[in-house]
Write a protein that holds these residues in place. Structure first.
Motif, PDB file in Angstrom:
ATOM      1  N   SER A 138      10.990   8.035   4.457  1.00 39.29           N
ATOM      2  CA  SER A 138      10.030   6.971   4.707  1.00 39.29           C
ATOM      3  C   SER A 138       9.980   6.640   6.191  1.00 39.29           C
ATOM      4  CB  SER A 138      10.392   5.718   3.905  1.00 39.29           C
ATOM      5  OG  SER A 138      11.653   5.227   4.304  1.00 39.29           O
ATOM      6  N   GLY A 143       8.660   3.389   8.933  1.00 38.75           N
ATOM      7  CA  GLY A 143       8.112   2.062   9.155  1.00 38.75           C
ATOM      8  C   GLY A 143       8.101   1.750  10.637  1.00 38.75           C
ATOM      9  N   TRP A 149       7.474  -1.405  13.274  1.00 38.16           N
ATOM     10  CA  TRP A 149       7.372  -2.860  13.387  1.00 38.16           C
ATOM     11  C   TRP A 149       6.937  -3.214  14.798  1.00 38.16           C
ATOM     12  CZ3 TRP A 149       8.175  -6.968  10.039  1.00 38.16           C
ATOM     13  CH2 TRP A 149       8.362  -8.227  10.614  1.00 38.16           C
ATOM     14  N   PHE A 161       4.765  -4.955   9.999  1.00 39.85           N
ATOM     15  CA  PHE A 161       4.697  -3.500   9.955  1.00 39.85           C
ATOM     16  C   PHE A 161       3.262  -3.042  10.185  1.00 39.85           C
ATOM     17  CE2 PHE A 161       8.685  -3.981   7.573  1.00 39.85           C
ATOM     18  CZ  PHE A 161       9.449  -2.985   8.172  1.00 39.85           C
ATOM     19  N   VAL A 170       2.772   0.283  10.439  1.00 43.53           N
ATOM     20  CA  VAL A 170       2.823   1.515   9.650  1.00 43.53           C
ATOM     21  C   VAL A 170       3.978   1.392   8.671  1.00 43.53           C
ATOM     22  CG1 VAL A 170       3.234   4.004   9.664  1.00 43.53           C
ATOM     23  CG2 VAL A 170       1.868   2.966  11.472  1.00 43.53           C
ATOM     24  N   LYS A 171       3.720   1.692   7.417  1.00 42.20           N
ATOM     25  CA  LYS A 171       4.782   1.659   6.421  1.00 42.20           C
ATOM     26  C   LYS A 171       4.446   2.647   5.318  1.00 42.20           C
ATOM     27  CE  LYS A 171       7.663  -1.485   3.710  1.00 42.20           C
ATOM     28  NZ  LYS A 171       7.869  -2.899   3.277  1.00 42.20           N
ATOM     29  N   THR A 172       5.257   3.688   5.212  1.00 42.95           N
ATOM     30  CA  THR A 172       5.027   4.699   4.187  1.00 42.95           C
ATOM     31  C   THR A 172       5.804   4.349   2.926  1.00 42.95           C
ATOM     32  OG1 THR A 172       6.861   6.056   4.994  1.00 42.95           O
ATOM     33  CG2 THR A 172       4.681   6.485   5.926  1.00 42.95           C
ATOM     34  N   ASN A 201       8.591   4.585   0.056  1.00 41.67           N
ATOM     35  CA  ASN A 201      10.030   4.814   0.134  1.00 41.67           C
ATOM     36  C   ASN A 201      10.522   5.369  -1.191  1.00 41.67           C
ATOM     37  OD1 ASN A 201      12.638   4.863   1.055  1.00 41.67           O
ATOM     38  ND2 ASN A 201      13.044   2.714   0.583  1.00 41.67           N
ATOM     39  N   ASN A 203       3.105  10.638   1.598  1.00 43.95           N
ATOM     40  CA  ASN A 203       3.341  10.095   2.940  1.00 43.95           C
ATOM     41  C   ASN A 203       2.696  10.982   4.000  1.00 43.95           C
ATOM     42  OD1 ASN A 203       4.765   7.865   2.094  1.00 43.95           O
ATOM     43  ND2 ASN A 203       6.784   8.814   2.354  1.00 43.95           N
ATOM     44  N   GLU A 261       1.654   3.764  18.824  1.00 48.77           N
ATOM     45  CA  GLU A 261       2.534   3.388  17.721  1.00 48.77           C
ATOM     46  C   GLU A 261       3.801   4.233  17.645  1.00 48.77           C
ATOM     47  OE1 GLU A 261      -0.896   1.638  14.683  1.00 48.77           O
ATOM     48  OE2 GLU A 261       0.124   3.522  14.209  1.00 48.77           O
TER      49      GLU A 261
END
Length: 265
Positions: A123, A125, A127, A132, A134-136, A138, A154, A230
């Motif tokens: 995963s 992320g 911050w 967040f 971006v957050k894939t 988990n 993902n 990012e």
């Protein structure tokens, strides 16, 4: 985790590749007396330079003096304990193709740790200080098929967000690492360098010293600005505490730390 500082890598390579020339010129000017080499600091950079200077010297055994302000060697390659928890005080990973550093750890009988598949997270992320961006997904399943499915989705999510820029960045990193690998060629196929500038030009890395990483990635590699903002910025801040405006060469080394297959110190 932190990569080995760029100045240590350059220092190590420069001394290893230039010492035969230094030894020859010094003995000529001093009437044949052995050269005295002074090294400041006994961290992994200073101590390994001293070792490889002696190893690569075929005709002389110079007097090597290492100046260290502390009572122990190792520099920032140390572990400190705070509140019962152990923390790395400096570099904590070695790139698998950093052969000099890897061989030096073998020489010192240091044990490396390669994360197992269960310890490696699939995963991601990012911050930004407020939340967040971006957050894939988990997954921490014992079922391999579940992890593969999550990894697949993902990958689709990251492709939609960044397009082919991820592939371009990987190509840029691979190209840079391969240029560094030229320094490991034998003396039969590479020259002896008299300066860092000459050494970098021979490997095709000198152009990166005249621009920032951001300039190289935007104008040369053609990465999407969103990826630089990012992901690239996160990598350079973690490794060197700087933005994507870091030196192009230092930034390229920093990006090399975003790959897999690392050995923990």
């Amino acid at each position: 985790m932190f990569m080995l500082p760029l100045k240590i890598l350059i220092l190590l390579l420069f001394f290893c590749l230039t010492f035969p020339q230094i030894s020859s010129s010094t003995s000529t000017s001093s009437g044949g007396d052995d050269a005295t080499v002074c090294i400041i600091g006994s961290g992994i950079g200073g101590s390994s330079v001293a070792h490889f200077l002696r190893q690569y010297s075929t005709n002389h055994h110079p007097k090597i003096l290492i100046f260290e302000r502390h009572a122990i060697v190792g520099g920032r390659m140390a572990t400190v304990t705070i509140g019962g928890d152990a923390f790395e005080a400096g570099a904590s990973i070695l790139h698998p193709k950093n052969y000099h550093a890897s061989n030096y750890t073998d020489l010192l009988n240091l044990t490396g740790k390669i994360p197992s598949s269960s310890e490696s997270s699939i995963s991601l992320g990012i911050w930004d200080g407020n939340g967040f961006v971006v957050k894939t997904l988990n997954a921490n399943s014992n079922w391999g098929i579940v992890n593969k499915i999550v990894s697949f989705f993902n990958g689709i999510y990251l492709f939609i967000r960044y397009g082919f820029s991820l592939v371009k960045m990987e190509g840029f990193v691979d190209e840079t690492v391969n240029k560094f690998l030229k320094y490991y060629e034998g003396v039969e196929t590479r020259p002896v360098f008299e300066s860092v500038e000459e050494m970098l030009k021979w490997a095709g890395l000198f152009n990166l010293t005249g621009k920032s990483l951001k300039e190289e990635l935007v104008d040369g590699v053609k990465l999407a600005p969103l990826l630089i903002k990012e992901l690239v910025t996160v990598i350079t801040r973690i490794n060197y505490g700087q933005s994507a405006n870091i030196s192009g060469l230092a930034g390229a080394v920093s990006l090399a730390g975003s790959g897999g297959g690392f050995m923990g110190c």
